[in-house]
Design an enzyme around this catalytic site. Sequence first.
Site, PDB file in Angstrom:
ATOM      1  N   TYR A  90       3.266   2.715  -3.147  1.00  7.46           N
ATOM      2  CA  TYR A  90       4.504   2.577  -3.121  1.00  7.46           C
ATOM      3  C   TYR A  90       5.107   3.763  -2.361  1.00  7.46           C
ATOM      4  O   TYR A  90       6.381   3.842  -2.120  1.00  7.46           O
ATOM      5  CB  TYR A  90       5.172   2.336  -4.330  1.00  7.46           C
ATOM      6  CG  TYR A  90       4.969   0.884  -4.781  1.00  7.46           C
ATOM      7  CD1 TYR A  90       5.868  -0.232  -4.443  1.00  7.46           C
ATOM      8  CD2 TYR A  90       3.781   0.399  -5.323  1.00  7.46           C
ATOM      9  CE1 TYR A  90       5.369  -1.464  -4.753  1.00  7.46           C
ATOM     10  CE2 TYR A  90       3.373  -0.898  -5.446  1.00  7.46           C
ATOM     11  CZ  TYR A  90       4.480  -1.868  -5.225  1.00  7.46           C
ATOM     12  OH  TYR A  90       4.111  -3.165  -5.584  1.00  7.46           O
ATOM     13  N   ALA A 135      -4.417  -4.310  -5.152  1.00  6.86           N
ATOM     14  CA  ALA A 135      -4.046  -3.581  -6.246  1.00  6.86           C
ATOM     15  C   ALA A 135      -2.821  -3.147  -6.457  1.00  6.86           C
ATOM     16  O   ALA A 135      -2.101  -2.553  -5.221  1.00  6.86           O
ATOM     17  CB  ALA A 135      -4.996  -2.264  -6.505  1.00  6.86           C
ATOM     18  N   LYS A 136      -1.881  -3.373  -7.538  1.00  6.13           N
ATOM     19  CA  LYS A 136      -0.444  -3.011  -7.514  1.00  6.13           C
ATOM     20  C   LYS A 136      -0.445  -1.478  -7.902  1.00  6.13           C
ATOM     21  O   LYS A 136      -0.290  -1.335  -9.287  1.00  6.13           O
ATOM     22  CB  LYS A 136       0.152  -3.734  -8.129  1.00  6.13           C
ATOM     23  CG  LYS A 136       1.886  -3.943  -8.068  1.00  6.13           C
ATOM     24  CD  LYS A 136       2.561  -5.124  -8.622  1.00  6.13           C
ATOM     25  CE  LYS A 136       4.153  -4.979  -8.950  1.00  6.13           C
ATOM     26  NZ  LYS A 136       4.771  -4.981  -7.415  1.00  6.13           N
ATOM     27  N   ALA A 137      -0.738  -0.703  -7.150  1.00  9.64           N
ATOM     28  CA  ALA A 137      -1.101   0.622  -7.535  1.00  9.64           C
ATOM     29  C   ALA A 137       0.226   1.663  -7.111  1.00  9.64           C
ATOM     30  O   ALA A 137       0.968   1.286  -6.113  1.00  9.64           O
ATOM     31  CB  ALA A 137      -2.373   1.313  -6.840  1.00  9.64           C
ATOM     32  N   PHE A 175       0.677  -0.779 -12.076  1.00 10.26           N
ATOM     33  CA  PHE A 175       1.596  -1.353 -12.816  1.00 10.26           C
ATOM     34  C   PHE A 175       1.903  -2.952 -12.396  1.00 10.26           C
ATOM     35  O   PHE A 175       1.142  -3.317 -11.502  1.00 10.26           O
ATOM     36  CB  PHE A 175       3.053  -0.451 -12.670  1.00 10.26           C
ATOM     37  CG  PHE A 175       3.545  -0.530 -11.308  1.00 10.26           C
ATOM     38  CD1 PHE A 175       4.625  -1.245 -11.091  1.00 10.26           C
ATOM     39  CD2 PHE A 175       3.145   0.308 -10.149  1.00 10.26           C
ATOM     40  CE1 PHE A 175       5.355  -1.622  -9.627  1.00 10.26           C
ATOM     41  CE2 PHE A 175       3.818   0.072  -8.954  1.00 10.26           C
ATOM     42  CZ  PHE A 175       4.639  -0.706  -8.822  1.00 10.26           C
TER      43      PHE A 175
END
Length: 312
Positions: free
Chosen positions: A169, A163-165, A45
């Site tokens: 989070y 990577a903004k995976a 995202f």
Amino acid sequence: MGLRLAMSIVDNPPTYVWFNGSIKRWNEVQLPILTHALHYGTAVFDGIRAYPSADNLNIFRLRDHLNRLIYSAKIYYFDLKYGVEELTEGVLEVIRANGFKGRTYIRPIVFVGFGGIGLDFTGFPIEVAIVAVPFDKYFHKSAVRAKVSTWRRISNEANPPLAKAAGNYLNSALAKQEAIRDGYDEAILLDHRGYVAEGSGENIFIVKDGVVYTPPTSSSILLGITRDTIMKLLSDLGYKVIERDIDRSELYICDEAFFCGTAAEVTPIVEIDRRPVGNGEIGPITRQIRDAYLDVVEGRNKKYAHWLTPVY
Ligand code: PY5
């Protein structure tokens, strides 16, 4: 996200969202419980902000955020059907459909949909959604107190931090919950080697003797677009910015420290592990960069007008 924000979105969800290429009503989009991303975190995202200027609403560094979304998808082999132009259109459409005029947060997400229960998602649908919501402050205070987490930041050998995976989070959420339950506002995570990496959802900068330092890519950070903006603005203001490994103990002897990120913007850190940062008040360079950042995103710095995409 803070409780206040969560409550207001729950009470007042946006009327329209963008889903797989077109605008839908909020209630029209229903996802199966067996959506792959829900079970395995298989989503990437991004987080983008739009700010009102004197005469418009402007999205900050939209192209850079969408390009990061595209490379995050590439790292995970998600076959993204939309390019930067179509995603740009989607972002504009969803804000306009809702008629947002004030500070807005935009959340595009690419995720593996329902296609079975196993880990091999070959042939599963890759879904794309863009949601926009009214959004003001991430931290509901002008400066924060932080704790060095007992959890280490994920590393490139296991979950690539670049990577903004979604799955990344879980690491952030553990650190954040620990910090909150211990009475702090935010966590600072060390990388797998023990050097400072970043906050749970922000990059970090420290200031010592007028020089500004921030951890490098090799410290398991997300390469923040705000971080890049801040580095450019600091050098415009005549400050030296050095990317290098930062020891934990340097957090205790620095003069100033701040977090930065799309949601967090520039947030001063005034205490770390029960030691005041500098004299425990917001420092002068932090103030200066916070104001300079707002001048850019709110359209008052013409040098960076090319970073703004007008919505209307
Ligand atoms: N590091 C992490 C782990 C982040 O999640 C973020 C952004 C940043 C750094 C800063 O990146 P950028 O400057 O490109 O935004 N975090 C999200 C954001 O929208 C929020 C996650 C809760 O700010």
